[in-house]
Design a protein around this motif. Structure first.
Motif, PDB file in Angstrom:
ATOM      1  N   SER B 141       0.818  -1.242  -0.066  1.00 12.97           N
ATOM      2  CA  SER B 141      -0.125   0.088  -0.046  1.00 12.97           C
ATOM      3  C   SER B 141       1.045   1.106  -0.071  1.00 12.97           C
ATOM      4  O   SER B 141       1.915   1.140   0.191  1.00 12.97           O
ATOM      5  N   GLY B 142       0.448   2.317  -0.229  1.00 18.70           N
ATOM      6  CA  GLY B 142       1.105   3.562  -0.370  1.00 18.70           C
ATOM      7  C   GLY B 142       1.563   3.906   1.120  1.00 18.70           C
ATOM      8  O   GLY B 142       2.775   4.338   1.095  1.00 18.70           O
ATOM      9  N   GLY B 143       0.941   3.794   2.192  1.00 21.18           N
ATOM     10  CA  GLY B 143       1.247   3.809   3.438  1.00 21.18           C
ATOM     11  C   GLY B 143       2.609   2.931   3.772  1.00 21.18           C
ATOM     12  O   GLY B 143       3.606   3.548   4.669  1.00 21.18           O
ATOM     13  N   ASP B 167       4.442  12.459   6.964  1.00 18.93           N
ATOM     14  CA  ASP B 167       3.120  12.144   7.660  1.00 18.93           C
ATOM     15  C   ASP B 167       2.097  11.952   6.614  1.00 18.93           C
ATOM     16  O   ASP B 167       0.886  11.542   6.943  1.00 18.93           O
ATOM     17  N   SER B 168       2.195  12.424   5.193  1.00 24.59           N
ATOM     18  CA  SER B 168       1.016  12.302   4.318  1.00 24.59           C
ATOM     19  C   SER B 168       1.037  10.811   3.892  1.00 24.59           C
ATOM     20  O   SER B 168       1.888   9.883   3.824  1.00 24.59           O
ATOM     21  N   SER B 174      -0.414   6.062  13.124  1.00 22.33           N
ATOM     22  CA  SER B 174       0.814   5.891  12.928  1.00 22.33           C
ATOM     23  C   SER B 174       1.670   7.325  12.636  1.00 22.33           C
ATOM     24  O   SER B 174       3.014   7.350  12.577  1.00 22.33           O
ATOM     25  N   PHE B 175       0.998   8.239  13.017  1.00 20.27           N
ATOM     26  CA  PHE B 175       1.446   9.512  12.830  1.00 20.27           C
ATOM     27  C   PHE B 175       2.639   9.752  13.887  1.00 20.27           C
ATOM     28  O   PHE B 175       3.707  10.280  13.928  1.00 20.27           O
ATOM     29  N   ILE B 195       9.789  18.404   5.610  1.00 27.46           N
ATOM     30  CA  ILE B 195       8.560  19.264   4.926  1.00 27.46           C
ATOM     31  C   ILE B 195       7.311  18.896   5.397  1.00 27.46           C
ATOM     32  O   ILE B 195       6.889  17.557   5.366  1.00 27.46           O
ATOM     33  N   THR B 196       6.172  19.511   5.937  1.00 25.46           N
ATOM     34  CA  THR B 196       4.705  19.256   6.403  1.00 25.46           C
ATOM     35  C   THR B 196       3.959  20.193   6.233  1.00 25.46           C
ATOM     36  O   THR B 196       4.331  21.412   6.088  1.00 25.46           O
ATOM     37  N   HIS B 197       2.448  19.850   6.307  1.00 36.00           N
ATOM     38  CA  HIS B 197       1.436  20.860   6.161  1.00 36.00           C
ATOM     39  C   HIS B 197       0.949  20.851   7.935  1.00 36.00           C
ATOM     40  O   HIS B 197       0.296  21.711   8.030  1.00 36.00           O
TER      41      HIS B 197
END
Lengths: 331, 230
Positions: B141-143, B167-168, B174-175, B195-197
């Motif tokens: 999976s992407g994660g 974290d995306s 799992s954060f 790099i994060t939002h």
């Protein structure tokens, strides 16, 4: 067990030259990825051929190997008895040590109903500069039987080989045939793979070809899967990488000729430098209950994959090699 | 701040692509061993700056200098920057057909021991026995790919890891694993450009910068940056 002595002993009793030849072909066998120790142990069914000379045969219960020399090769018949279930693969070594010459293998594989067998074939031509190897195989997988056939080639560093590997495969009702051809080390030379498989009711065929062409190698793959029986399934999978001036041409055909048949063709090719790759899939459906699909991707190495590996410290050539060998299932 | 502490020094970098200015006179410094958050809305230029620092194709600066570990790296290919100790975890990690996860993790440091390999997977909360036999292909999976990408960076023991939105694509549960991993890397002496939002992610940083329209508009404490982050 019909014969269990190690092949070394079998060939050594006649002539010292044959023993030397046998040892030499085993070294070449190892270069192609084979395991000489397995052959020396003598506990597996095996056949070792150099040019038109049969250097050794081991039969085990359930499998009979017959091989006769021809003027330019060998005629082979391998029979797995109905219901035979081998816990070790049958090892086949077809090689040719000289730089020039011709080797023609006429092979017949008869897999009895319900038998479960696996073949590991290694074809090795380590010194080839002007050499031709032709395989003409007839394969019959009986009702409910399963044959896994893995063939690995090693053609040496010179590219002076012409290989024509042709097979007609018939899979009876409920039978399964899995074939993998790989030629990913050393040069290819000129290669033609020409396989046709006819599949009866609920049968399965899975053809995979993996080739890495460099220099002026020339690769042609022709695979046809004819799903003739109700519920038959087939996959033709091709993975090819070409670089330098190499050329590849892939022609795959899948026919859905009966209700419930499922066929798929999957071709992926990586092209580098001045190489050229071509893929022509053909889908034929003769029954409205059949479903046949294809996918093909040809292109350069994916830039993101490349940059990801380089961000781990791999130089570009090494990164490309990792990506190609991964695609070819060689990692 | 001592000049000797500066590991990455981006000086007046401008990048123009297809007539559009992506990065505009960017100045950014990352100190050795610090977690430095880079905040900004989508399209502000955060990932482009990451690619420019790493040396990705089509992201070579038109003007300005990128200095890493005291060396101008503008003309170095990606792999030479990596060998100096700089690496990047992509926001959308690549897939590799047929490449075993174990092989992928050791690419950056082939001398890694089996214990270190296992530790890298444990660090991203993946069970080694379940993942090492698998390939880094579309069956993940992407994660899962995201975690393996982070494990590969962790295993490499870089001097500076650029983590592009680590974290995306990972779930809320799992954060915390990602936060824990970033802190762990910093404790090992690895600087992280994060790099994060997400303000919660930026909160673990020592310092933070905010990007807007291809420019760094402020650098300071994370809580100050969060106020400036629209």
């Amino acid at each position: 067990m019909e014969m269990q002595q190690p092949l070394d002993a079998a060939v050594g009793r006649d002539s010292i030259d044959w023993t030397r030849e046998y040892q030499a072909i085993l070294r070449a066998y190892e270069q192609a990825g084979g395991s000489p120790a397995v052959l020396r142990a003598g506990r597996v069914a095996a056949l070792v051929v150099n040019a038109n000379r049969v250097l050794g045969i081991i039969n085990v219960p359930g499998v009979t190997i017959d091989a006769e020399p021809l003027s330019d090769g060998v005629q082979v018949r391998i029979v797995a008895a109905p219901g035979a279930c081998l816990d070790r693969p049958v090892h086949l070594c077809f090689g040719m040590l000289p730089e020039t010459g011709t080797q023609r293998i006429i092979a017949e594989y008869e897999i009895g109903a319900g038998a479960q067998v696996e073949f590991l074939a290694h074809c090795t031509f380590p010194n080839a500069r002007d050499l031709q190897h032709t395989m003409e195989a007839q394969v019959h997988v009986g009702e409910g039987a399963c044959l896994r056939y893995t063939e690995a080639h090693y053609h040496g560093p010179y590219g002076g080989v012409v290989v024509e590997a042709c097979a007609d495969v018939a899979v009876a009702a409920g039978g399964r045939y899995f074939s993998t051809f790989s030629l990913t080390h050393g040069r290819v030379g000129r290669l033609l793979i020409d396989y046709t498989a006819d599949v009866d009711d609920s049968g399965v065929v899975d053809l995979a070809s993996m080739v890495y062409g460099t220099g002026n190698d020339d690769i042609e793959v022709r695979e046809a899967v004819r799903l003739n029986g109700r519920g038959a399934r087939g996959l033709a999978k091709t993975r090819i990488a070409v670089r330098d001036q190499a050329h590849s041409r892939v022609f795959t055909t899948a026919e859905g000729n009966a209700p419930g048949t499922r066929g798929h063709m999957d071709c992926a090719e990586i092209v580098r430098g001045n190489a050229v790759a071509k893929n022509v899939p053909t889908v034929i459906v003769r029954n409205d209950g059949a479903h046949v699909t294809h996918e093909a991707a040809i292109g350069s190495v994916n830039q993101k994959e490349l940059e990801t590996l380089m961000a781990r410290g791999l130089d570009e050539d090494t990164a490309v090699d990792v990506i190609i060998r991964g695609m070819l299932g060689q990692l | 701040m001592n000049d000797n502490d500066v590991l990455l020094d981006v000086q007046g970098v401008t990048l123009v692509r297809e007539g559009r200015t992506i990065l505009r006179d960017v100045d950014l410094q990352v100190l050795a061993g610090e977690i430095h958050a880079l905040l900004g809305v989508n399209g502000s230029g955060k990932s482009s700056l990451a690619y420019a620092i790493m040396g990705c194709a089509e992201y070579r600066p038109d003007t300005g200098r990128i200095v890493f570990a005291g060396r101008v790296v503008n003309d170095l290919p990606i792999y030479e920057r990596a060998r100096l100790g700089l690496t990047l975890a992509w926001q959308e990690p690549a897939r590799f057909d047929g490449l075993p996860i174990g092989d992928y993790l050791t690419l950056g440091r082939p001398t890694m021991t089996r214990e270190e390999l296992w530790e890298a997977l444990h660090a991203v909360a993946l069970a080694p026995e379940a993942y090492l036999p698998r390939a880094l292909d579309r069956t993940l999976s992407g994660g899962e790919r995201k975690r393996i990408e982070l494990a590969a960076v962790y295993a490499m023991r870089p001097r500076l890891a650029i983590l592009d939105e680590p974290d995306s694509g990972v779930d809320v549960l799992s954060f915390g694993d990602v936060q824990h991993l970033v802190r762990r890397m910093a404790r090992m002496g690895c600087a992280v450009l994060l790099i994060t939002h997400r303000n919660e992610m930026a909160a673990i940083a020592d310092r933070a910068s905010v990007m807007h329209a291809g420019q760094i508009v402020m650098t300071g404490a994370p809580e100050e940056a969060q106020l400036a982050y629209p």
